[in-house]
Enzyme design. Structure first.
Site: not given
Ligand code: ARG
Length: 293
Positions: A178, A274
């Site tokens: 990511h 996150c």
């Protein structure tokens, strides 16, 4: 008075490491001491919430769900800007069950007056939320990761939904799957990034947009410690326990760095950024620029 940044977090009571969808995930290590790691995870999640609140944020905690351990990473749930949320489509079946639950949570935020519009990426268009689409307040644009979890096609959909400029960045390493694992724009205009995660073109795009003295290269240790995966607002940065070098570099530039032991979540491949989702981010208007100058 400045409004507090609003950050969503998910209760960690259903967290575990039970499958592998990225190279950091080690269910076998987790199962060696389930209870110990579980307890450590509850403590780490509480410590993160406390550090964010101490840094000046308002933390909204939402419930998780059994069988969906990665819900503790709401950065992947949606892209949010200007009170509009575009909800994710997860690449892996293991996380797809999160989609309807996050949709419901965002509808709830709409009912509470925090959001105006909630939509979802079209079916088959994989995009994993703010984890792969990061707002850069200095440059008033998104940076979007693709090539690992999110599709390149998602970038056009995002651009259209928000009407905001986006720079695509190709990610080439499965370990940095990511964009938020390897890219962190800071409020003062600096960008912390981990060069090995990016394609040649992506690196060129970063280096063209960010002046040299604003580029902060993360080391292998910084990246593997999930310290690029940090939450920044104002002069505050909250991250997994940093190395001295990174802490010093950011300190010199006037940031206050709070390190939190997030090791149970790093066992799932995630860090501070996150574990949060910023809900109140708005684009700068001409009026705001005038007021600031
Ligand atoms: N286990 C999760 C996954 O692989 C970790 C997600 C971390 N999130 C992030 N935005 N980097 O999907």
């Amino acid at each position: 008075m400045l409004r507090k940044p609003i950050l969503m977090m998910i209760d960690a009571s259903h967290f575990e490491v039970s499958y592998v969808i990225n190279p950091w995930m080690k269910p076998s290590a987790w199962s060696e001491d389930r209870e110990g790691y579980f307890r450590a995870a509850q403590a780490a999640s509480a410590a993160l919430a406390k550090a964010l609140a101490a840094a000046g944020a308002e933390v909204i905690r939402s419930a998780g769900a059994p069988g969906l351990p990665d819900m503790v990473f709401p950065a992947n749930a949606a892209i949010v800007l200007d009170r509009r949320a575009l909800v994710a489509r997860f690449r892996f079946a293991e996380r797809r069950g999160e989609e309807p639950l996050f949709l419901k949570a965002f509808e709830g935020f709409k009912a509470r007056g925090l959001l105006d519009v909630v939509e979802q990426f079209p079916q088959g268009c994989f995009q994993e939320g703010a984890g792969d689409c990061i707002w850069d307040a200095t440059r008033q644009r998104f940076w979007a990761g693709f090539g690992q979890r999110s599709n390149r096609e998602a970038i056009g959909v995002t651009e259209e939904f928000f009407g905001a400029p986006i720079t695509p960045l190709e990610l080439i390493s499965p370990r940095f799957y990511h964009l938020d694992t390897c890219f962190l724009p800071l409020s003062g205009g600096e960008v912390v990034y981990y060069p090995k995660a990016f394609s040649h073109d992506a690196l060129a795009a970063i280096r063209a947009a960010v002046p040299k003295d604003m580029q902060i290269e993360a080391s292998d240790e910084d990246a593997a410690g999930f310290c690029v995966n940090a939450v920044n607002f104002g002069r505050q940065i909250v991250m997994a326990q940093p190395q001295d070098g990174l802490r010093a570099k950011l300190g010199e530039r006037g940031y206050t760095v709070t390190g939190v032991d997030l090791s149970p979540f790093i066992m799932a491949g995630g860090g501070a950024y996150c574990m949060t989702l910023r809900l109140d981010r708005v684009r700068e208007t001409a009026a705001m620029r005038r007021a600031a100058s």
